[in-house]
Design a protein around this motif. Sequence first.
Motif, PDB file in Angstrom:
ATOM      1  N   PHE A 447       0.849  -1.189   0.000  1.00 12.04           N
ATOM      2  CA  PHE A 447       0.000   0.000   0.000  1.00 12.04           C
ATOM      3  C   PHE A 447       0.886   1.240   0.000  1.00 12.04           C
ATOM      4  N   ARG A 448       0.520   2.187  -0.889  1.00 13.50           N
ATOM      5  CA  ARG A 448       1.285   3.410  -1.033  1.00 13.50           C
ATOM      6  C   ARG A 448       0.352   4.615  -1.093  1.00 13.50           C
ATOM      7  N   ASN A 449       0.927   5.801  -0.907  1.00 20.82           N
ATOM      8  CA  ASN A 449       0.185   7.058  -0.946  1.00 20.82           C
ATOM      9  C   ASN A 449      -0.488   7.219  -2.303  1.00 20.82           C
ATOM     10  N   LYS A 450      -1.793   7.445  -2.276  1.00 21.95           N
ATOM     11  CA  LYS A 450      -2.547   7.538  -3.532  1.00 21.95           C
ATOM     12  C   LYS A 450      -2.157   8.778  -4.336  1.00 21.95           C
ATOM     13  N   ASP A 451      -1.586   9.784  -3.671  1.00 22.62           N
ATOM     14  CA  ASP A 451      -1.175  11.001  -4.371  1.00 22.62           C
ATOM     15  C   ASP A 451       0.181  10.856  -5.046  1.00 22.62           C
ATOM     16  N   ARG A 452       0.890   9.761  -4.774  1.00 21.40           N
ATOM     17  CA  ARG A 452       2.223   9.568  -5.345  1.00 21.40           C
ATOM     18  C   ARG A 452       2.300   8.353  -6.269  1.00 21.40           C
ATOM     19  N   HIS A 453       1.335   7.438  -6.160  1.00 20.83           N
ATOM     20  CA  HIS A 453       1.396   6.190  -6.927  1.00 20.83           C
ATOM     21  C   HIS A 453       0.035   5.879  -7.553  1.00 20.83           C
ATOM     22  N   LYS A 454       0.074   5.060  -8.576  1.00 23.02           N
ATOM     23  CA  LYS A 454      -1.157   4.553  -9.182  1.00 23.02           C
ATOM     24  C   LYS A 454      -1.608   3.348  -8.360  1.00 23.02           C
ATOM     25  N   VAL A 455      -2.693   3.509  -7.615  1.00 23.98           N
ATOM     26  CA  VAL A 455      -3.126   2.487  -6.665  1.00 23.98           C
ATOM     27  C   VAL A 455      -4.623   2.248  -6.800  1.00 23.98           C
ATOM     28  N   ILE A 456      -5.063   1.173  -6.137  1.00 26.52           N
ATOM     29  CA  ILE A 456      -6.484   0.820  -6.118  1.00 26.52           C
ATOM     30  C   ILE A 456      -7.053   1.197  -4.755  1.00 26.52           C
ATOM     31  N   CYS A 457      -8.126   2.011  -4.757  1.00 22.44           N
ATOM     32  CA  CYS A 457      -8.798   2.419  -3.525  1.00 22.44           C
ATOM     33  C   CYS A 457     -10.242   1.937  -3.543  1.00 22.44           C
ATOM     34  N   SER A 458     -10.886   2.016  -2.395  1.00 21.64           N
ATOM     35  CA  SER A 458     -12.282   1.598  -2.275  1.00 21.64           C
ATOM     36  C   SER A 458     -13.139   2.804  -1.906  1.00 21.64           C
ATOM     37  N   GLY A 459     -14.329   2.865  -2.483  1.00 19.03           N
ATOM     38  CA  GLY A 459     -15.245   3.949  -2.154  1.00 19.03           C
ATOM     39  C   GLY A 459     -15.887   3.776  -0.793  1.00 19.03           C
ATOM     40  N   ALA A 460     -15.730   2.591  -0.176  1.00 15.44           N
ATOM     41  CA  ALA A 460     -16.372   2.339   1.112  1.00 15.44           C
ATOM     42  C   ALA A 460     -15.369   2.200   2.244  1.00 15.44           C
ATOM     43  N   VAL A 461     -14.086   2.002   1.891  1.00 13.46           N
ATOM     44  CA  VAL A 461     -13.043   1.802   2.903  1.00 13.46           C
ATOM     45  C   VAL A 461     -12.001   2.908   2.769  1.00 13.46           C
ATOM     46  N   LEU A 462     -11.867   3.688   3.832  1.00 13.97           N
ATOM     47  CA  LEU A 462     -10.843   4.739   3.870  1.00 13.97           C
ATOM     48  C   LEU A 462      -9.607   4.172   4.566  1.00 13.97           C
ATOM     49  N   SER A 463      -8.514   3.996   3.801  1.00 13.05           N
ATOM     50  CA  SER A 463      -7.262   3.480   4.349  1.00 13.05           C
ATOM     51  C   SER A 463      -6.294   4.651   4.542  1.00 13.05           C
ATOM     52  N   ALA A 464      -5.826   4.821   5.772  1.00 10.04           N
ATOM     53  CA  ALA A 464      -4.936   5.952   6.072  1.00 10.04           C
ATOM     54  C   ALA A 464      -3.707   5.475   6.834  1.00 10.04           C
ATOM     55  N   ARG A 465      -2.584   6.148   6.594  1.00  6.43           N
ATOM     56  CA  ARG A 465      -1.333   5.852   7.296  1.00  6.43           C
ATOM     57  C   ARG A 465      -0.806   7.136   7.922  1.00  6.43           C
ATOM     58  N   VAL A 466      -0.458   7.057   9.200  1.00  7.02           N
ATOM     59  CA  VAL A 466       0.154   8.207   9.875  1.00  7.02           C
ATOM     60  C   VAL A 466       1.626   7.904  10.091  1.00  7.02           C
ATOM     61  N   ASP A 467       2.477   8.843   9.693  1.00  5.35           N
ATOM     62  CA  ASP A 467       3.923   8.617   9.727  1.00  5.35           C
ATOM     63  C   ASP A 467       4.565   9.269  10.950  1.00  5.35           C
TER      64      ASP A 467
END
Length: 576
Positions: A447-467
Amino acid sequence: MNAKSFWPKLVPWRKDYRKADLPADALAAIIVTILLIPQSLAYAMLAGLPAQMGLYASILPLLAYAIFGSSRVLAVGPVAIISLLTASTISQYAGEQAIAAALLLAFLSGAVLLTMGLLRLGWLASLLSQPVMSGFITGSALLIAISQLKHFLAIPVSGHNLPEMFSTFLQASDQFNGVALLVGLLSLGLLLLCRRYFSTLLKHFGLSTDTANLLGKAGPILAVALAILGVQLFKLDQAGLSIVGQIPAGLPTLQLPETNWPLIQELLPAAIMISLIGFVESVSVAQSLAAKRRQRIEANQELMGLGAANIAAACSTGYPVTGGFARSVVSYEAGAVSPMAGVFTAFGIAITTLFLTPIFFFLPHATLAATIIVAVSTLIEWRSIIDTWRFSRIDFAALLCTLLFVLLQGVEAGIMAGVGISLALHLWKTSRPHIAEVGLVPGTQHFRNKDRHKVICSGAVLSARVDESLYFANIRYLEDALYGEAISREGIEHVVLMCSAINSIDYSALEGLESLNERLHHAGIQFHLSEVKGPVMDQLKQSNFLSDISGKVFLSQYQAFNQLCNELDATLTPRI
């Protein structure tokens, strides 16, 4: 216990010391002694103390460090920064009272260092960040250089910062002495020429590169010798030129400093500051030199060695000491193998105090001032300032503020301001941690930052990472950011906090997570965690959080994303 088994235990380096190493240590000691004599006299003057105290501080402290220290090449003695701090601390005293204060300051510094060593508190030095130290050292070096202009101009300038110095300069500017300025400039020019060209000149006479470079360090002795000769030939002392005068011959008196409790209370804060700064400077030099020989430095043992050195200075009419950069590098380049070089150096300084002090009677203060200016010029870290500006504006702000406080308010205010600003900027920076919405990299389980990589996200699941680790200063920011993002989107049913970068949480962070869980639950959204590290999980198990959480704790972010999306049959949307 016989001597053969006693000495290796008391002096660790003694067990593998060889007689074949003696010539190398003796040669290094000769070179360092030549460098140390003018430096010791100059730094004592900088500290506002009699010249002989600089020599005294270069005898027993070297022997004490040789026994208890861990570096094999570190040369202990008076240094510019510690001398400046000493001068600032004892400036309110005069005469014998100033000497007594300096002795007690050395004793307190040694006691602080020994206590830190026994308690294994070497890590406390990390409170002084590199930008703060760079700002402090650069500001102090500039302040030292400017303060020495009083000897060039023969004007009794006083004060601990630029405004005070400038004010007293204006008041006494009519006392200007052209002879002192001429001697100071000639000495300064000679020292700079020696530093730049003396080694090259010696090579032309057939000396090897290493030998020429080592002898090139003897420039201060040449400047001192010519200055003394010039004063005697032209009787410059009769023209108003200030000279060192009579230096008492003989070894220092051995006695403990007089116990004065009111004075101890006044000096203790300064002693703590001198201990920390001296330790940081010494360890940084020792570590850099040890690394070149694949050796190790024990920080806590260094505390013991420096503590013993300062106690020895206090008991032998010296003042606070630490490991010096210039003399340590010279000792290393001269081929010193062990602290035995320091032992030989101590004997060389002792011989000087016994028999050679009359030589320095006509030594001009202006020449010693030039020696100090050239020595501290190497401490001005312009490159470090530029690199810090390029790398981090926050670190540069700490460096610049420390430097300005040193120049405008004095060394004590500068270091305190630097530490305070560093801590404040750290709190500010970590109070707004980087939070990234992450998605699945196609064809992987990463899993990578959606603003930096081409990734697959879900409209029902919000996945977040805090650094960032979670603590009282940043938990509210995380709570508001995740809650605000979750309720602002239609269709969000799950929030998964990826905890791979969280190394610890405090009680405030725990309460924040509980509050976030409750707020999301009231909004009809389940809260989950993934990739929780073992120590953090151990902390969570000590609370009710795991039983109260509305969702689950997943082993990996991929497991959480895959399971929740399958349960919801959620639409997966590639994002760039």
